[in-house]
Motif scaffolding. Structure first.
Motif, PDB file in Angstrom:
ATOM      1  N   LYS A  38       0.821  -1.213   0.152  1.00 45.13           N
ATOM      2  CA  LYS A  38       0.213   0.110   0.196  1.00 45.13           C
ATOM      3  C   LYS A  38       0.714   1.536   0.003  1.00 45.13           C
ATOM      4  O   LYS A  38       1.958   1.798   0.980  1.00 45.13           O
ATOM      5  CB  LYS A  38      -0.592  -0.141   1.425  1.00 45.13           C
ATOM      6  CG  LYS A  38      -1.874   0.879   1.404  1.00 45.13           C
ATOM      7  CD  LYS A  38      -2.921   0.008   0.693  1.00 45.13           C
ATOM      8  CE  LYS A  38      -4.146   0.869   1.245  1.00 45.13           C
ATOM      9  NZ  LYS A  38      -5.428   0.925   0.275  1.00 45.13           N
ATOM     10  N   CYS A  39       1.013   2.161  -0.838  1.00 43.54           N
ATOM     11  CA  CYS A  39       1.549   3.281  -1.013  1.00 43.54           C
ATOM     12  C   CYS A  39       1.044   4.454  -0.337  1.00 43.54           C
ATOM     13  O   CYS A  39      -0.505   4.328  -0.216  1.00 43.54           O
ATOM     14  CB  CYS A  39       1.471   3.952  -2.416  1.00 43.54           C
ATOM     15  SG  CYS A  39       3.272   4.464  -2.940  1.00 43.54           S
ATOM     16  N   ARG A  40       1.869   5.242   0.053  1.00 46.38           N
ATOM     17  CA  ARG A  40       0.727   7.176   0.392  1.00 46.38           C
ATOM     18  C   ARG A  40       0.159   7.678  -0.002  1.00 46.38           C
ATOM     19  O   ARG A  40      -0.802   8.643  -0.099  1.00 46.38           O
ATOM     20  CB  ARG A  40       1.889   7.526   0.991  1.00 46.38           C
ATOM     21  CG  ARG A  40       2.900   7.692   1.662  1.00 46.38           C
ATOM     22  CD  ARG A  40       3.824   8.233   2.629  1.00 46.38           C
ATOM     23  NE  ARG A  40       4.862   7.692   4.144  1.00 46.38           N
ATOM     24  CZ  ARG A  40       5.073   8.376   4.691  1.00 46.38           C
ATOM     25  NH1 ARG A  40       5.507  10.075   4.369  1.00 46.38           N
ATOM     26  NH2 ARG A  40       6.117   7.798   5.309  1.00 46.38           N
ATOM     27  N   CYS A  41       0.161   7.320  -1.583  1.00 43.70           N
ATOM     28  CA  CYS A  41      -0.838   7.730  -2.633  1.00 43.70           C
ATOM     29  C   CYS A  41      -2.222   7.297  -2.104  1.00 43.70           C
ATOM     30  O   CYS A  41      -3.007   7.282  -2.580  1.00 43.70           O
ATOM     31  CB  CYS A  41      -0.302   7.739  -3.835  1.00 43.70           C
ATOM     32  SG  CYS A  41      -0.600   5.962  -4.365  1.00 43.70           S
ATOM     33  N   HIS A  91       6.644  -2.477  -8.516  1.00 43.84           N
ATOM     34  CA  HIS A  91       6.158  -1.129  -8.505  1.00 43.84           C
ATOM     35  C   HIS A  91       5.675  -0.681  -7.427  1.00 43.84           C
ATOM     36  O   HIS A  91       5.594   0.708  -7.355  1.00 43.84           O
ATOM     37  CB  HIS A  91       4.225  -1.301  -9.344  1.00 43.84           C
ATOM     38  CG  HIS A  91       4.481  -1.447 -10.566  1.00 43.84           C
ATOM     39  ND1 HIS A  91       4.336  -2.653 -11.194  1.00 43.84           N
ATOM     40  CD2 HIS A  91       5.662  -0.807 -11.770  1.00 43.84           C
ATOM     41  CE1 HIS A  91       4.481  -2.783 -12.590  1.00 43.84           C
ATOM     42  NE2 HIS A  91       5.533  -1.905 -12.584  1.00 43.84           N
ATOM     43  N   ARG A  92       5.928  -1.265  -6.347  1.00 44.90           N
ATOM     44  CA  ARG A  92       5.727  -1.034  -4.716  1.00 44.90           C
ATOM     45  C   ARG A  92       6.764   0.997  -4.371  1.00 44.90           C
ATOM     46  O   ARG A  92       6.118   1.581  -3.553  1.00 44.90           O
ATOM     47  CB  ARG A  92       6.496  -1.671  -3.532  1.00 44.90           C
ATOM     48  CG  ARG A  92       7.848  -1.888  -3.285  1.00 44.90           C
ATOM     49  CD  ARG A  92       8.153  -3.256  -2.958  1.00 44.90           C
ATOM     50  NE  ARG A  92       9.362  -3.391  -2.646  1.00 44.90           N
ATOM     51  CZ  ARG A  92      10.123  -4.147  -1.898  1.00 44.90           C
ATOM     52  NH1 ARG A  92       8.925  -4.395  -1.280  1.00 44.90           N
ATOM     53  NH2 ARG A  92      11.116  -4.415  -1.993  1.00 44.90           N
ATOM     54  N   TYR A  93       7.320   1.069  -5.337  1.00 38.05           N
ATOM     55  CA  TYR A  93       8.231   2.096  -4.727  1.00 38.05           C
ATOM     56  C   TYR A  93       7.871   3.252  -5.921  1.00 38.05           C
ATOM     57  O   TYR A  93       7.116   3.346  -6.610  1.00 38.05           O
ATOM     58  CB  TYR A  93       9.479   2.652  -5.425  1.00 38.05           C
ATOM     59  CG  TYR A  93      10.800   0.848  -4.770  1.00 38.05           C
ATOM     60  CD1 TYR A  93      10.869   1.697  -3.483  1.00 38.05           C
ATOM     61  CD2 TYR A  93      10.936   0.006  -5.268  1.00 38.05           C
ATOM     62  CE1 TYR A  93      11.685   0.016  -2.526  1.00 38.05           C
ATOM     63  CE2 TYR A  93      11.605  -0.794  -4.526  1.00 38.05           C
ATOM     64  CZ  TYR A  93      11.495  -1.005  -3.271  1.00 38.05           C
ATOM     65  OH  TYR A  93      12.681  -1.977  -2.503  1.00 38.05           O
ATOM     66  N   LYS A 113       8.344   4.149  -9.088  1.00 40.17           N
ATOM     67  CA  LYS A 113       8.030   3.129 -10.118  1.00 40.17           C
ATOM     68  C   LYS A 113       6.824   3.182 -10.945  1.00 40.17           C
ATOM     69  O   LYS A 113       6.771   2.910 -11.855  1.00 40.17           O
ATOM     70  CB  LYS A 113       8.634   1.419  -9.803  1.00 40.17           C
ATOM     71  CG  LYS A 113       9.900   1.578  -9.329  1.00 40.17           C
ATOM     72  CD  LYS A 113      10.167   1.237 -10.817  1.00 40.17           C
ATOM     73  CE  LYS A 113      12.084   1.376  -9.982  1.00 40.17           C
ATOM     74  NZ  LYS A 113      13.077   0.904 -11.148  1.00 40.17           N
ATOM     75  N   HIS A 114       5.999   3.908 -10.367  1.00 41.13           N
ATOM     76  CA  HIS A 114       4.540   4.109 -10.563  1.00 41.13           C
ATOM     77  C   HIS A 114       3.761   5.518 -10.695  1.00 41.13           C
ATOM     78  O   HIS A 114       3.046   5.233 -10.553  1.00 41.13           O
ATOM     79  CB  HIS A 114       3.881   2.851  -9.333  1.00 41.13           C
ATOM     80  CG  HIS A 114       4.155   3.879  -8.116  1.00 41.13           C
ATOM     81  ND1 HIS A 114       4.532   3.295  -6.687  1.00 41.13           N
ATOM     82  CD2 HIS A 114       2.525   4.632  -7.489  1.00 41.13           C
ATOM     83  CE1 HIS A 114       4.352   3.638  -6.040  1.00 41.13           C
ATOM     84  NE2 HIS A 114       3.148   5.563  -6.243  1.00 41.13           N
ATOM     85  N   ASN A 115       4.932   6.546 -10.942  1.00 42.95           N
ATOM     86  CA  ASN A 115       4.495   7.576 -11.136  1.00 42.95           C
ATOM     87  C   ASN A 115       4.205   8.018 -10.457  1.00 42.95           C
ATOM     88  O   ASN A 115       2.606   8.494 -10.047  1.00 42.95           O
ATOM     89  CB  ASN A 115       4.004   8.481 -12.432  1.00 42.95           C
ATOM     90  CG  ASN A 115       4.684   7.942 -13.246  1.00 42.95           C
ATOM     91  OD1 ASN A 115       6.361   7.204 -13.074  1.00 42.95           O
ATOM     92  ND2 ASN A 115       4.350   7.426 -14.497  1.00 42.95           N
ATOM     93  N   CYS A 116       4.302   7.735  -8.905  1.00 44.22           N
ATOM     94  CA  CYS A 116       3.414   8.483  -7.482  1.00 44.22           C
ATOM     95  C   CYS A 116       2.859  10.193  -7.569  1.00 44.22           C
ATOM     96  O   CYS A 116       3.736  10.940  -7.257  1.00 44.22           O
ATOM     97  CB  CYS A 116       3.738   8.453  -5.952  1.00 44.22           C
ATOM     98  SG  CYS A 116       3.345   8.029  -4.521  1.00 44.22           S
ATOM     99  N   PRO A 117       1.574  10.058  -7.083  1.00 39.76           N
ATOM    100  CA  PRO A 117       1.668  11.402  -6.883  1.00 39.76           C
ATOM    101  C   PRO A 117       1.987  12.538  -5.724  1.00 39.76           C
ATOM    102  O   PRO A 117       1.191  13.310  -5.483  1.00 39.76           O
ATOM    103  CB  PRO A 117      -0.385  11.623  -7.610  1.00 39.76           C
ATOM    104  CG  PRO A 117      -0.828  10.241  -7.058  1.00 39.76           C
ATOM    105  CD  PRO A 117       0.564   9.733  -7.399  1.00 39.76           C
ATOM    106  N   PHE A 118       1.452  11.396  -4.663  1.00 41.27           N
ATOM    107  CA  PHE A 118       1.723  11.509  -3.326  1.00 41.27           C
ATOM    108  C   PHE A 118       3.115  12.872  -3.366  1.00 41.27           C
ATOM    109  O   PHE A 118       4.470  12.765  -3.520  1.00 41.27           O
ATOM    110  CB  PHE A 118       2.222  10.513  -2.732  1.00 41.27           C
ATOM    111  CG  PHE A 118       2.442  11.017  -1.037  1.00 41.27           C
ATOM    112  CD1 PHE A 118       1.203  11.363  -0.266  1.00 41.27           C
ATOM    113  CD2 PHE A 118       3.828  10.777   0.053  1.00 41.27           C
ATOM    114  CE1 PHE A 118       1.089  11.404   0.894  1.00 41.27           C
ATOM    115  CE2 PHE A 118       3.566  11.404   1.177  1.00 41.27           C
ATOM    116  CZ  PHE A 118       1.972  11.664   1.801  1.00 41.27           C
ATOM    117  N   ASP A 119       3.468  13.920  -2.311  1.00 42.47           N
ATOM    118  CA  ASP A 119       4.514  15.064  -2.419  1.00 42.47           C
ATOM    119  C   ASP A 119       5.433  14.232  -1.255  1.00 42.47           C
ATOM    120  O   ASP A 119       4.556  14.807   0.037  1.00 42.47           O
ATOM    121  CB  ASP A 119       4.247  15.755  -2.235  1.00 42.47           C
ATOM    122  CG  ASP A 119       4.726  17.364  -2.469  1.00 42.47           C
ATOM    123  OD1 ASP A 119       6.396  16.833  -2.582  1.00 42.47           O
ATOM    124  OD2 ASP A 119       5.404  18.549  -2.426  1.00 42.47           O
TER     125      ASP A 119
END
Length: 171
Positions: free
Chosen positions: A125-128, A136-138, A141-147
């Motif tokens: 589970k990502c912070r996003c 793809h957890r990092y 690797k998944h273009n996370c929108p979380f700042d």
């Protein structure tokens, strides 16, 4: 022979099974029932008595005078409290789900938000707020929108408040 003379029976040779055939052993103190079946029997008997007494109160309450109504109301309130305590958690859950009127939908398998691969229990589970597989957890690797930078900056600012000393000592 001594038991026959005294009029009492000898204890049975082996343990007695519950008369309800639930598989547990009963005892003579519980009418040859196991403790669970005996409690259920007592509970049913109490509920039957309460139902009979409430029907009597309703029938006698509609034809009786005003002097007996407060007493009957107090008795009804006490029986309602006893019935509320007697309700099991399973029946509460069943009634609440029936009252909701909407059946619970079964969720599909957990899948990675990027590659749609099934992850099962090993998903990350990502912070996003999304779920990802191991590759793809990092966040890169998944273009996370979380700042992450702003959150880290705020955490450091909270942990280390600015402390200023006065320039002159007051006397």
């Amino acid at each position: 022979m001594e038991h026959d003379e005294m009029g009492c029976q000898p204890p049975p040779e082996g343990p007695i099974l519950c008369v309800n055939n639930c598989g547990f052993f009963g005892s003579a103190a519980n009418m040859n029932m196991c403790s669970k079946c005996y409690k259920d029997l007592i509970l049913k008997q109490e509920q039957a008595k309460l139902a009979a007494s409430s029907i009597e109160n309703i029938v006698s309450g509609s034809s009786s005078g005003g002097d007996q109504e407060p007493i009957a109301d107090a008795a009804n309130m006490q029986t309602d409290m006893v019935e509320a305590k007697a309700i099991s958690p399973q029946s509460i859950n069943a009634s609440s789900s029936a009252d909701a009127g909407e059946p619970k939908t079964k969720e599909g398998p957990n899948r990675c938000n990027t590659c749609k691969k099934r992850v099962g229990l090993t998903g990350f589970k990502c912070r996003c707020g999304n779920l990802f597989c191991g590759s793809h957890r990092y966040s890169d690797k998944h273009n996370c929108p979380f700042d992450y930078r702003t959150v880290a900056r705020d955490a450091i600012a909270k942990a280390n408040p600015v402390i200023k000393a006065e320039k002159l000592d007051k006397i």
